[in-house]
Motif scaffolding. Sequence first.
Motif, mmCIF file in Angstrom:
data_model
loop_
_atom_site.group_PDB
_atom_site.id
_atom_site.type_symbol
_atom_site.label_atom_id
_atom_site.label_comp_id
_atom_site.label_asym_id
_atom_site.label_seq_id
_atom_site.Cartn_x
_atom_site.Cartn_y
_atom_site.Cartn_z
ATOM 1 N N GLY A 168 0.778 -1.226 0.000
ATOM 2 C CA GLY A 168 0.000 0.000 0.000
ATOM 3 C C GLY A 168 0.813 1.281 0.000
ATOM 4 O O GLY A 168 0.238 2.372 -0.050
ATOM 5 N N ASP A 169 2.135 1.173 0.055
ATOM 6 C CA ASP A 169 2.970 2.377 0.031
ATOM 7 C C ASP A 169 2.765 3.152 -1.271
ATOM 8 O O ASP A 169 2.570 2.565 -2.343
ATOM 9 C CB ASP A 169 4.454 2.021 0.161
ATOM 10 C CG ASP A 169 4.846 1.681 1.589
ATOM 11 O OD1 ASP A 169 4.012 1.865 2.499
ATOM 12 O OD2 ASP A 169 5.990 1.245 1.796
ATOM 13 N N ILE A 170 2.829 4.475 -1.155
ATOM 14 C CA ILE A 170 2.822 5.358 -2.322
ATOM 15 C C ILE A 170 4.166 6.088 -2.339
ATOM 16 O O ILE A 170 4.518 6.753 -1.363
ATOM 17 C CB ILE A 170 1.670 6.366 -2.268
ATOM 18 C CG1 ILE A 170 0.326 5.634 -2.249
ATOM 19 C CG2 ILE A 170 1.735 7.322 -3.458
ATOM 20 C CD1 ILE A 170 -0.860 6.552 -2.046
ATOM 21 N N ILE A 171 4.902 5.952 -3.418
ATOM 22 C CA ILE A 171 6.213 6.594 -3.543
ATOM 23 C C ILE A 171 6.101 7.691 -4.593
ATOM 24 O O ILE A 171 5.629 7.455 -5.716
ATOM 25 C CB ILE A 171 7.301 5.578 -3.956
ATOM 26 C CG1 ILE A 171 7.458 4.500 -2.865
ATOM 27 C CG2 ILE A 171 8.632 6.272 -4.174
ATOM 28 C CD1 ILE A 171 6.683 3.258 -3.123
ATOM 29 N N TYR A 172 6.533 8.879 -4.205
ATOM 30 C CA TYR A 172 6.482 10.019 -5.128
ATOM 31 C C TYR A 172 7.885 10.597 -5.296
ATOM 32 O O TYR A 172 8.551 10.951 -4.322
ATOM 33 C CB TYR A 172 5.541 11.107 -4.614
ATOM 34 C CG TYR A 172 5.539 12.335 -5.494
ATOM 35 C CD1 TYR A 172 4.973 12.304 -6.760
ATOM 36 C CD2 TYR A 172 6.138 13.523 -5.061
ATOM 37 C CE1 TYR A 172 4.981 13.428 -7.583
ATOM 38 C CE2 TYR A 172 6.150 14.653 -5.876
ATOM 39 C CZ TYR A 172 5.572 14.592 -7.136
ATOM 40 O OH TYR A 172 5.598 15.692 -7.946
ATOM 41 N N VAL A 173 8.331 10.691 -6.553
ATOM 42 C CA VAL A 173 9.629 11.269 -6.886
ATOM 43 C C VAL A 173 9.388 12.672 -7.432
ATOM 44 O O VAL A 173 8.794 12.841 -8.504
ATOM 45 C CB VAL A 173 10.384 10.411 -7.918
ATOM 46 C CG1 VAL A 173 11.751 11.020 -8.201
ATOM 47 C CG2 VAL A 173 10.531 8.979 -7.424
ATOM 48 N N ALA A 174 9.841 13.680 -6.704
ATOM 49 C CA ALA A 174 9.585 15.069 -7.083
ATOM 50 C C ALA A 174 10.522 15.518 -8.208
ATOM 51 O O ALA A 174 11.541 14.877 -8.496
ATOM 52 C CB ALA A 174 9.755 15.983 -5.869
ATOM 53 N N GLN A 175 10.168 16.646 -8.835
ATOM 54 C CA GLN A 175 11.039 17.265 -9.822
ATOM 55 C C GLN A 175 12.189 17.992 -9.139
ATOM 56 O O GLN A 175 12.042 18.490 -8.017
ATOM 57 C CB GLN A 175 10.254 18.281 -10.657
ATOM 58 C CG GLN A 175 9.422 17.701 -11.778
ATOM 59 C CD GLN A 175 8.868 18.789 -12.668
ATOM 60 O OE1 GLN A 175 8.539 19.873 -12.218
ATOM 61 N NE2 GLN A 175 8.756 18.510 -13.957
ATOM 62 N N ASN A 176 13.330 18.075 -9.828
ATOM 63 C CA ASN A 176 14.424 18.883 -9.308
ATOM 64 C C ASN A 176 14.211 20.350 -9.680
ATOM 65 O O ASN A 176 13.351 20.690 -10.496
ATOM 66 C CB ASN A 176 15.790 18.373 -9.806
ATOM 67 C CG ASN A 176 15.867 18.320 -11.320
ATOM 68 O OD1 ASN A 176 15.400 19.204 -12.016
ATOM 69 N ND2 ASN A 176 16.467 17.252 -11.838
ATOM 70 N N LYS A 177 14.992 21.223 -9.065
ATOM 71 C CA LYS A 177 14.801 22.664 -9.252
ATOM 72 C C LYS A 177 15.027 23.086 -10.691
ATOM 73 O O LYS A 177 14.342 23.969 -11.213
ATOM 74 C CB LYS A 177 15.744 23.430 -8.314
ATOM 75 C CG LYS A 177 15.403 23.265 -6.840
ATOM 76 C CD LYS A 177 16.355 24.068 -5.969
ATOM 77 C CE LYS A 177 16.002 23.908 -4.494
ATOM 78 N NZ LYS A 177 16.931 24.684 -3.622
ATOM 79 N N ARG A 178 15.991 22.453 -11.334
ATOM 80 C CA ARG A 178 16.282 22.819 -12.724
ATOM 81 C C ARG A 178 15.075 22.511 -13.616
ATOM 82 O O ARG A 178 14.702 23.309 -14.479
ATOM 83 C CB ARG A 178 17.515 22.055 -13.224
ATOM 84 C CG ARG A 178 17.936 22.419 -14.643
ATOM 85 C CD ARG A 178 19.091 21.550 -15.076
ATOM 86 N NE ARG A 178 20.260 21.795 -14.261
ATOM 87 C CZ ARG A 178 21.173 22.723 -14.526
ATOM 88 N NH1 ARG A 178 21.036 23.488 -15.599
ATOM 89 N NH2 ARG A 178 22.216 22.871 -13.754
#
Length: 259
Positions: free
Chosen positions: A216-226
């Motif tokens: 049930g885990d949700i993994i979110y990879v965010a955008q980098n600043k660039r």
Amino acid sequence: MRALYFICFVGIMILGSSCSYKQNQILFEKKAPIADTLSQTAATISYHIQPQDILQIRNLQNLKYIVDEAPTSNSSVSNGGSASGQGQTFQVEEDGTVALPALGHIQVAGLTRTQATKLIEDLYRKSLLKDPIIELKVINLKVTLLGEVKSPGNFPILKDNTTLVELIGQAGGLTPAANEKNIKIIRGKNKTQNVTEIDLSNLNSLSDPRTLLQNGDIIYVAQNKRAIRTDNLQNFNTWVQPALLLLNTALIIFTLSRQ
């Protein structure tokens, strides 16, 4: 005329900057301490079978039992169904039991996969089989991977101690726009939700128990600043470019009319 040259120069610079991009990821380079938290201890606990779980079971010693001898095209998940030679599937009932061939109803709820495997092996050894080797998987467990990975989606957890890095590898890795320092694991439901942030630029994250995934885990990879700056610039260009074109056209007409 100078104003015309200046406007053209600015337009060219904006167009050029929108196309420039450089991957800026550094994985597992630095070594930083990781705080000892309660969530680390919780993450290392093996999964315990629950009602409604779907078990895929096969005997590696003798294909006459647990697994159909001839593979079938039926890959549906149901009580006693077949999974094309991968093993039959059995659903754990509400009372925590699972009905197995020649054994009947066996209590498995609350057991880990290892414990349930040993129990089924022992029962078959006593009543039917000689030295069975049972393989048991809980095939309904899954996690959801979103954000800056090449193939986001739902992924099954077929073994204990599946790690975040393994999951990202299954998804094809991070995209160039990913922020390796800001990967969130969201765990729990409703008011019990908690968020763990993982920094994959830290080499010690490879041994961080918090990266062991749970059902049930949700993994979110965010955008980098660039990448965020690039997106903002592209959005800016969507309305600036037509305005510049209109202004350039007006200046050209004005310049020609003065000649």
